[in-house]
Design an enzyme around this catalytic site. Structure first.
Site, short mmCIF file in Angstrom:
data_model
loop_
_atom_site.label_atom_id
_atom_site.label_comp_id
_atom_site.label_asym_id
_atom_site.label_seq_id
_atom_site.Cartn_x
_atom_site.Cartn_y
_atom_site.Cartn_z
N SER A 2 10.90 78.53 -5.25
CA SER A 2 10.97 79.79 -4.50
C SER A 2 10.20 80.87 -5.22
O SER A 2 10.10 80.86 -6.45
CB SER A 2 12.43 80.23 -4.36
N ASP A 3 9.66 81.81 -4.46
CA ASP A 3 9.19 83.03 -5.11
C ASP A 3 10.43 83.69 -5.70
O ASP A 3 11.56 83.35 -5.35
CB ASP A 3 8.48 83.93 -4.08
N TRP A 4 10.22 84.63 -6.61
CA TRP A 4 11.34 85.17 -7.40
C TRP A 4 12.35 85.95 -6.53
O TRP A 4 12.14 87.09 -6.16
CB TRP A 4 10.79 86.03 -8.54
N GLY A 5 13.43 85.27 -6.20
CA GLY A 5 14.43 85.90 -5.34
C GLY A 5 14.19 85.67 -3.86
O GLY A 5 14.77 86.34 -3.03
#
Ligand SMILES: *[C@@H]1O[C@H](CO)[C@@H](O)[C@H](O)[C@H]1NC(C)=O
Ligand SMILES: *[C@@H]1O[C@H](CO)[C@@H](O)[C@H](O)[C@H]1NC(C)=O
Ligand SMILES: *[C@@H]1O[C@H](CO)[C@@H](O)[C@H](O)[C@H]1NC(C)=O
Ligand SMILES: *[C@@H]1O[C@H](CO)[C@@H](O)[C@H](O)[C@H]1NC(C)=O
Ligand SMILES: *[C@@H]1O[C@H](CO)[C@@H](O)[C@H](O)[C@H]1NC(C)=O
Length: 814
Positions: A227-230
């Site tokens: 995932s992208d961060w968050g």
């Protein structure tokens, strides 16, 4: 591996909990250290003694595959020297749909073919140096506004209920947005990052159709999705929808809060049988696969760990500096990752990225014999930023621009400003020089321009990632106008000096209409963010030590209304919809379809010498077939991984072995979780989820990068290029193809090849293009396959998307 060991690999241990921007849990029993994931696509972020390489956009402007492959290797080597295991790059999305899109400068320009070829070259380069590459962002992250609920609390963000949804039709998905991902999967990329946005109203990181079907089935991707961060928004759903790793571990914007969708909850969902163990086994296998699939990449030992900290510059500090926790230990070894060869690659790429847009009456290169004895360099964008070379994430824009801002920014070890480099060359040539850096108090500049033989005006325009705003530009640019009063500066200087050279140092297209046709504006350079080398490249081109060879990787329009706008207000809705109405008509394809004359077209860029192109040759290598052959069935699983049927008590925190670090995410069950396990009811799989291994691949799939027939070369096209001028130089030949419209109408022209060749005066050489099956195919959404239509294909060997040098035809019958 036990359940908790496997879960450890899937879940980041929390923002700031390890040396890198992302750190997985470790598996001490097997000697597997916490895997380090570090930004980014243009070099190693958050550390010292690294090279700040030219950006993706600059790489694209060079149109030089070989050099971009070398840039990939150099970036890989520096990550490796710092102990990074997984590098977060290259960026092959955004696709540059929107001129003002904040992160366009990170990726390779507004064309899927260009992004695909350069993305694959970069992946190859990085991975050959022993570091796993992660291609991002899947998919449709074309603007920064509304990418995350809670990112800002002003304006419409207050009412935002969900991230913006990129609604992309199936054909545009295949022919444009997913296209470069096929190239990187084919090149063996280890990881793919899903973006913050939704796709068709489902978050990209829990969109089963996108991850399980398009990426893993159709493109045959066997690595991991991170995932992208968050960007993760659910636990069970994201796991079943194809997400394999969550970063940085906790839920968005609750850094240090320890609240996670996975970690303990993923363990629990396995024990209560909501998520089948095969899925967890699959996640762990996918995360480890790149370390075994490629000879160049080894699973790191416990000693092969990062020797820097993203969270402190100091040599010594607490073990968890971000948490202010733990004993004092060494944090940074200040390893010098740079090298002479990396510098050479960076500088050469910067030179080749400079685009000469206009050169009326050949006032460039600067020539003393031409009467240029007094030079003025005007504009703050040519000088040093008063805040130095490295304000946080490169958000300072009051000087020579090395980069956009955000996670792709790299610390500059030094910067050569335009002013510095131009001054040096002027001095060497006995040219006098003055500077003027105030873009608002213009009287002094006018006075200086009055008696300069030539004025070089350096102007800029910047953008970056959505979590930073600069002058109220929340990632995306608010306008395509020059920053810092740039237009007025140019206009005032042109009233006082007859030879004005404008250097536009920018992250994307800018509107030049106010001054571009002015008689005194004799030359214009476009300089994308080129890292630490920026000024050197500019000066070498201005003085003719380097013959410019960059080409615009996007279109510069005459009217702002020809660009696709950023969606930056919500209106009545709370879940913004971004319908990709341009379909496959991205950038130049749109301008050509509607016969709109751009200011400068995609692929445009002048040279100081003159090239001629002749002798087009089209040679059939393999006969084209209208339809793809059926892919072979999947191999049966030769070995199944034994399920871990242990007692949930085994998954409790091992308090006798260690103490929990505050804010760190662990894979262990809480004891209250165990007590309530038996209360869990049965759980239905999400619609469409099927845990069983399929035996048949989709027609478009069956191998890495899709059906292997797509990658067969059908035609070899070549032409002869002659340097007819008096200066050695590089030439970029571009191949565009016009498709027949037997089944569907296609854009008037699409880029399907490019080749760069260096020629001495009077020298000639061949440029070559491989036309693959995929390059002649359209995506037929009805039958879900790539089809080569019958009819006439027109081939254009061109100097830009509008300047055709040679044409030829391919006739494909039934
Ligand atoms: C999970 O990772 C953490 C942090 O690296 C480590 O302390 C712990 O021992 C790991 N747990 C297992 C079960 O391997
Ligand atoms: C999104 O919706 C369009 C229109 O219904 C469809 O063609 C496309 O396949 C969908 N894509 C995804 C990833 O769901
Ligand atoms: C199993 O555990 C997960 C994680 O806590 C939870 O989301 C899920 O609802 C549980 N399953 C059942 C059937 O209760
Ligand atoms: C830095 O890290 C790399 C990879 O782990 C290692 O090979 C190198 O020896 C380290 N250097 C120092 C000074 O620790
Ligand atoms: C465009 O944006 C820049 C940067 O925020 C600003 O300085 C400039 O005034 C804006 N131009 C216009 C015409 O609004």
């Amino acid at each position: 591996m036990s359940i908790t060991e496997k879960v450890n690999l899937t879940t980041g241990s929390g923002w700031g909990s390890g040396p890198c921007v992302g750190n997985t849990g470790s598996v001490p029993r097997l000697g597997i250290p916490a895997l380090c994931l570090q930004d980014g696509p243009n070099g190693v972020r958050f550390t010292d003694f690294v090279t700040h390489f030219p950006s993706g956009l600059a790489a694209a402007s060079s149109f030089n595959k070989e050099l971009i492959y070398k840039r990939g290797k150099a970036i890989g080597r520096e990550h490796k020297a710092k102990g990074v295991h997984i590098a977060l790059g290259p960026s092959i999305g955004p696709m540059g749909l929107k001129a003002k899109g904040g992160r366009n400068w990170e990726s390779f320009g507004s064309d899927p073919y260009l992004q695909g070829v350069l993305g694959a070259a970069t992946v190859k380069g990085i991975q050959e140096e022993g570091v796993v590459a992660v291609a991002k962002h899947l998919v449709g992250n074309e603007q920064e506004h509304f990418r995350q609920v809670g990112e800002w609390d002003h304006g419409d963000y207050d009412r935002l209920d969900s991230s913006i949804s990129a609604n992309i039709g199936d054909r545009a998905m295949h022919e444009v947005y997913l296209w470069p991902f096929a190239d990187v999967v084919k090149a063996g990329v280890g990881g793919v990052m899903c973006g913050y946005n939704m796709v068709n109203n489902t978050y990209a990181c829990e969109n089963s159709y996108l991850l399980n079907y398009l990426l893993k089935e159709e493109l045959g991707f066997q690595g991991f999705v991170v995932s992208d961060w968050g960007a993760q928004h659910s636990g069970v759903t994201s796991a079943l929808s194809g997400l394999d790793m969550t970063m940085p571990g906790e839920v968005f914007d609750d850094w240090l809060g320890g609240k996670a969708y996975w970690g303990p909850l993923l363990t629990r969902a396995i024990y209560n049988q909501t998520i089948p163990q095969e899925r967890l086994n699959d996640m762990a296998s996918r995360i480890l696969a790149p370390f075994f699939a490629m000879k160049s990449i080894q699973l790191p030992s416990e000693e092969e760990i990062p020797n820097f900290s993203s969270w402190t510059h100091h040599t010594y500090g607490q073990q968890f500096p971000y948490q202010h926790y733990g004993a004092i230990v060494q944090q940074n070894w200040h390893v010098d990752a740079r090298s002479e060869i990396n510098d050479e690659i960076g500088l050469e790429l910067a030179r080749q990225a400079v685009v000469l847009l206009k050169n009326k009456n050949r006032h460039l290169p600067i020539n003393k014999d031409d009467g240029v004895r007094r030079l003025l360099v005007a504009g703050l964008a040519g000088g040093n930023d008063p805040n130095g070379f490295n304000c946080r994430d490169q958000k300072c824009t009051d000087g020579t621009l090395t980069s956009g801002w955000g996670s792709a920014a790299v610390n500059n070890p030094w910067v050569i400003t335009a002013q510095e480099a131009i001054s040096k060359k002027a001095r060497e040539r006995g040219i006098t020089l003055d500077i003027s850096e105030d873009n608002w108090d213009l009287e002094r500049t006018e006075e200086l321009a009055d008696f300069a033989d030539m004025t070089i005006v350096v102007v800029n325009s910047a953008s970056g990632e959505g979590y930073i705003d600069v002058d109220c530009n929340y990632g995306d640019r608010n306008n395509v106008t020059l920053w810092h009063n740039g237009d007025e500066l140019i206009e005032r200087v042109t009233c006082h000096c007859k030879r004005v050279v404008v250097v536009v140092n920018a992250v994307g297209p800018v509107n030049m209409e106010k001054w571009i046709e002015h008689d005194h504006v004799v030359a214009v350079l476009f300089v994308p963010p080129t890292g630490q080398f920026v000024g050197a490249a500019i000066a070498e081109v201005l003085f003719g030590e380097v013959n410019p060879s960059g080409k615009l990787p996007f279109t510069i329009a005459r009217k702002n209304s020809h660009y696709v706008d950023i969606r930056d207000s919500l209106g009545d809705c709370v879940d913004p919809q971004d319908n990709f109405e341009r379909g496959v008509y991205l950038d130049y394809r749109f301008f050509e379809k509607h016969t709109i004359r751009p200011r400068f077209e995609f692929g445009h860029g002048l040279s100081y010498t003159k090239f001629s192109v002749s002798d087009l040759d089209i040679c059939e290598i393999n006969p084209p077939a209208e339809y793809l052959p059926c892919p072979p069935d999947y191999l049966p699983l030769s070995k199944t991984i034994q399920d871990d049927v242990c007692d949930p008590e085994d998954a409790l925190f091992p308090h006798d072995e260690m103490d929990p670090v505050p804010g760190v995410i662990y894979p262990y069950l809480y004891s209250e979780n165990i007590r309530s396990l038996e209360d869990d009811d049965c759980y239905d799989y999400p619609k469409g989820y099927d845990p069983d291994q399929k035996c048949e691949a989709p027609l478009a799939g069956g191998a890495s990068g899709g059906n292997s027939a797509l990658w067969e070369t059908l035609y070899k096209v070549s032409a002869k290029v002659t340097n007819e001028g008096s200066m050695a130089g590089n030439y970029v030949a571009q191949l565009y193809i016009e498709f027949p419209s037997t089944i569907v109408a296609s854009p008037p022209k699409v880029l399907r090849g490019f080749d760069k060749i260096f020629l001495q005066p009077n020298e000639c050489g061949d440029v070559e293009f491989d036309v693959k099956h995929r390059d002649l195919s359209i995506w037929d959404a009805d039958s879900q396959q790539w089809i080569i239509q019958t009819g006439t294909y027109k081939l254009y060997v061109s100097t830009s998307s509008r300047k055709v040098e040679l044409c030829g035809e391919i006739e494909i019958g039934c």
